[in-house]
Enzyme design. Structure first.
Site, mmCIF file in Angstrom:
data_model
loop_
_atom_site.group_PDB
_atom_site.id
_atom_site.type_symbol
_atom_site.label_atom_id
_atom_site.label_comp_id
_atom_site.label_asym_id
_atom_site.label_seq_id
_atom_site.Cartn_x
_atom_site.Cartn_y
_atom_site.Cartn_z
ATOM 1 N N ASP A 1 13.185 52.284 7.856
ATOM 2 C CA ASP A 1 13.428 53.647 8.334
ATOM 3 C C ASP A 1 12.776 53.779 9.711
ATOM 4 O O ASP A 1 11.621 53.394 9.893
ATOM 5 C CB ASP A 1 12.808 54.628 7.325
ATOM 6 C CG ASP A 1 13.120 56.080 7.667
ATOM 7 O OD1 ASP A 1 12.888 56.475 8.825
ATOM 8 O OD2 ASP A 1 13.586 56.806 6.791
ATOM 9 N N GLU B 1 18.781 57.566 9.381
ATOM 10 C CA GLU B 1 18.112 56.540 10.175
ATOM 11 C C GLU B 1 17.589 55.397 9.312
ATOM 12 O O GLU B 1 16.793 54.571 9.763
ATOM 13 C CB GLU B 1 16.950 57.148 10.967
ATOM 14 C CG GLU B 1 15.783 57.652 10.133
ATOM 15 C CD GLU B 1 15.972 59.076 9.633
ATOM 16 O OE1 GLU B 1 14.972 59.692 9.236
ATOM 17 O OE2 GLU B 1 17.125 59.558 9.642
#
Length: 339
Positions: A219, A262
């Site tokens: 992430d 993301e």
């Protein structure tokens, strides 16, 4: 009644998902419905050669459809059926003359949807060449005149040409649609649907072949702040630039997927546990060194890694990596944690 409806929906879905299975099934049904009456008529009227040839075509179509449905293999039955069509059409045309030529046109179209364009061109060329050679060796055996022969060759060529163009274009469109359905439109990485399929396959290969699999779930740190400070355009560009950077840091056999937002995932096959963590660390360092924001600040990531355990479901495997990822974020981010 419920079982019947459920089965019908399952059959429809399979036909919708597999174009070549649908084509083989459609061709098989059409051949069976329209050729069988002629085959029976030929046998009744004593034309055994044509009648037997027609029945061979019908039986071949039925067998090919059954094989394709049973095994899921549409290449072999398609090739087999195309060859039988060409041989059968040649026999019918030679024995019936002009009356048998009308069957050539639909069969020429069929073979371009059963096999690759190159194979279809070869088969159709062999068929037409054979008919011409038979006619030249014995005038009047197939065509009424040389003028009729030339007209047939020209019209058969035009029919084959447009069948080739249409089949080729359809193949390109199917590839494009398949690609659009399997990749993330922004980054070009595999999408979540493709990821789930690959994880299921990994579990199956692990159980059958003992293939070793590992995954890296990561992430980007503080990505919301990137969007808020620099704008969503910069955020999108960051994600777009991230994927080729990741691909340059891993093996060609490894695959990158966008897990959501993301979050990304790298799936690695034939990987040893001792190698998985260093690869994840290599990715983390590579991103920090080469991916920067407009003001020069580096982009960092947090990652969780996990090896696939024996007899483990892919959901559990993914969950362990996800837990490790959140542990990395809770520990201060910009680091890798192993499950």
């Amino acid at each position: 009644m419920f079982n019947y409806v459920h089965l019908l929906h399952a059959l429809q879905k399979r036909l919708k998902d597999d174009f070549y299975l649908a084509m083989i099934t459609l061709v098989g049904i059409m051949i069976t419905v329209f050729v069988t009456p002629y085959a029976v008529y030929r046998l009744i009227t004593g034309n055994w050669i044509v009648g037997i040839a027609d029945f061979c075509i019908v039986f071949s179509a039925i067998i090919s459809v059954f094989f394709a449905w049973r095994t899921g293999d549409t290449v072999k039955p398609g090739q087999f059926l195309a060859c039988i069509f060409c041989v059968g059409a040649g026999i019918v045309a030679v024995n019936l003359g002009v009356n048998g030529l009308f069957w050539i046109y639909p069969l020429l179209v069929f073979i371009f949807f059963l096999v690759s364009g190159r194979r279809a061109v070869v088969l159709s060329s062999i068929l037409l060449f054979t008919l011409v050679m038979v006619e030249l060796s014995k005038a009047g055996s197939v065509f009424a005149s040389h003028y009729q022969m030339m007209s047939f060759i020209v019209t058969a060529f035009i029919c084959s040409f447009f069948a080739y163009v249409f089949a080729y274009r359809s193949q390109l469109q199917r590839k494009e649609l398949k690609q659009l359905a399997s990749i993330d439109s922004l980054t070009g990485a595999g999408n979540r649907h493709t990821l789930n399929t690959e994880l299921e396959l990994a579990v199956q290969l692990n159980q059958k072949l003992q293939s070793r699999y590992g995954l890296i779930l990561f992430d980007l740190d503080f990505f919301k702040q990137i969007n808020d400070k620099y704008g969503h355009k910069v955020g999108d560009e960051t994600l777009i630039n991230l994927v080729p950077l990741i691909q340059s840091l891993i093996r060609q056999t490894d695959k990158v997927f966008r897990f959501g937002g993301e979050e990304f995932l790298v799936l690695l096959r034939d990987i040893e546990p001792a190698t998985l963590f260093p690869i994840a660390e290599k990715i983390r360092q590579g991103v920090e060194q080469h991916l920067t924001l407009p003001d020069g600040k580096p982009v960092t990531l947090s990652a969780g890694v996990a090896m696939l355990l024996d007899n483990e479901e892919w959901e559990q495997w993914l969950h362990r990596a996800d837990v490790a990822l959140y542990q990395a974020k809770n520990n201060g981010r910009n680091q890798v944690v192993a499950a």
